[in-house]
Design a protein around this motif. Structure first.
Motif, short mmCIF file in Angstrom:
data_model
loop_
_atom_site.label_atom_id
_atom_site.label_comp_id
_atom_site.label_asym_id
_atom_site.label_seq_id
_atom_site.Cartn_x
_atom_site.Cartn_y
_atom_site.Cartn_z
N SER A 14 23.45 77.04 152.60
CA SER A 14 24.25 77.71 153.63
C SER A 14 23.41 78.80 154.28
N PRO A 15 23.82 79.27 155.46
CA PRO A 15 23.11 80.38 156.09
C PRO A 15 23.07 81.63 155.20
N ALA A 16 24.13 81.89 154.45
CA ALA A 16 24.15 83.05 153.56
C ALA A 16 23.11 82.90 152.45
N GLN A 17 23.00 81.70 151.88
CA GLN A 17 22.00 81.46 150.85
C GLN A 17 20.59 81.57 151.42
N LYS A 18 20.41 81.10 152.65
CA LYS A 18 19.09 81.20 153.30
C LYS A 18 18.72 82.67 153.49
N GLN A 19 19.67 83.47 153.93
CA GLN A 19 19.43 84.90 154.12
C GLN A 19 19.07 85.57 152.79
N GLN A 20 19.79 85.23 151.75
CA GLN A 20 19.52 85.79 150.43
C GLN A 20 18.14 85.37 149.93
N ALA A 21 17.78 84.11 150.13
CA ALA A 21 16.48 83.60 149.69
C ALA A 21 15.34 84.27 150.45
N THR A 22 15.49 84.44 151.76
CA THR A 22 14.42 85.06 152.54
C THR A 22 14.24 86.52 152.13
N GLN A 23 15.32 87.22 151.89
CA GLN A 23 15.22 88.63 151.47
C GLN A 23 14.58 88.75 150.10
N LEU A 24 14.91 87.84 149.20
CA LEU A 24 14.30 87.85 147.87
C LEU A 24 12.80 87.61 147.96
N LEU A 25 12.39 86.60 148.72
CA LEU A 25 10.96 86.32 148.87
C LEU A 25 10.25 87.52 149.48
N LYS A 26 10.83 88.10 150.51
CA LYS A 26 10.23 89.27 151.17
C LYS A 26 10.06 90.41 150.17
N HIS A 27 11.10 90.70 149.43
CA HIS A 27 11.05 91.79 148.46
C HIS A 27 10.00 91.54 147.38
N LYS A 28 9.95 90.33 146.84
CA LYS A 28 9.01 90.01 145.77
C LYS A 28 7.55 90.15 146.23
N PHE A 29 7.24 89.62 147.42
CA PHE A 29 5.86 89.73 147.88
C PHE A 29 5.50 91.16 148.28
N ALA A 77 0.08 89.73 138.68
CA ALA A 77 1.25 90.14 139.46
C ALA A 77 1.63 89.06 140.48
N HIS A 78 0.62 88.46 141.11
CA HIS A 78 0.88 87.39 142.08
C HIS A 78 1.44 86.16 141.37
N LEU A 79 0.87 85.81 140.24
CA LEU A 79 1.35 84.65 139.49
C LEU A 79 2.79 84.87 139.02
N ARG A 80 3.13 86.11 138.67
CA ARG A 80 4.50 86.43 138.26
C ARG A 80 5.48 86.20 139.42
N VAL A 81 5.11 86.65 140.61
CA VAL A 81 5.96 86.47 141.79
C VAL A 81 6.13 84.98 142.08
N ARG A 82 5.05 84.24 142.03
CA ARG A 82 5.14 82.79 142.27
C ARG A 82 6.09 82.13 141.28
N GLU A 83 6.00 82.53 140.02
CA GLU A 83 6.87 81.94 139.00
C GLU A 83 8.32 82.35 139.22
N ASP A 87 11.31 77.18 142.41
CA ASP A 87 11.55 76.08 143.35
C ASP A 87 12.33 76.52 144.59
N LEU A 88 12.37 77.82 144.84
CA LEU A 88 13.02 78.34 146.04
C LEU A 88 12.35 77.80 147.30
N ARG A 89 11.04 77.56 147.20
CA ARG A 89 10.26 77.11 148.36
C ARG A 89 10.24 75.58 148.39
N ILE A 90 10.56 75.01 149.54
CA ILE A 90 10.54 73.55 149.67
C ILE A 90 9.37 73.05 150.50
N ALA A 91 8.73 73.94 151.24
CA ALA A 91 7.52 73.58 152.00
C ALA A 91 6.65 74.83 152.10
N ARG A 92 5.34 74.61 152.09
CA ARG A 92 4.38 75.72 152.14
C ARG A 92 3.19 75.31 152.99
#
Length: 100
Positions: A14-29, A77-83, A87-92
């Motif tokens: 859903s759009p809400a899940q997409k928003q949550q996922a993008t914010q999580l990825l942004k915060h982690k990196f 630290a980078h490997l921790r973020v990736r882990e 599977d949040l990422r479907i294409a890279r």
């Protein structure tokens, strides 16, 4: 200087899940700032175009050398973020290049 650019599409039902996922990825990196030797600059952008061929998130980073960029790939630290993102990422998509 070496530039490292990565773009992802993220898994969401859903759009809400997409928003949550993008914010999580942004915060982690962004949490990697100050932890990676040779990382000069990092920004994480979330797509606002909403066109069907756009990626959801982009990471733009600059490193002082190829060795620093190589070290980032295996830094704990980078490997921790990736882990944590798992599977949040479907294409890279990635581009690394030396800047003049």
């Amino acid at each position: 200087m070496f530039k490292h650019i990565v773009m992802w599409n993220l898994r969401a039902d859903s759009p809400a899940q997409k928003q949550q996922a993008t914010q999580l990825l942004k915060h982690k990196f962004e949490s990697l700032r100050g932890q990676i030797p040779g990382l000069l600059h990092m920004e994480v952008g979330i797509d606002s175009s909403r066109v069907d061929y756009a990626c959801d998130v982009v990471l733009y980073s600059e490193f002082d050398s190829q060795a620093s960029l190589d070290g980032y790939a295996t830094h704990p630290a980078h490997l921790r973020v990736r882990e944590e993102l798992g599977d949040l990422r479907i294409a890279r998509h990635q581009v690394d290049y030396a800047a003049d």
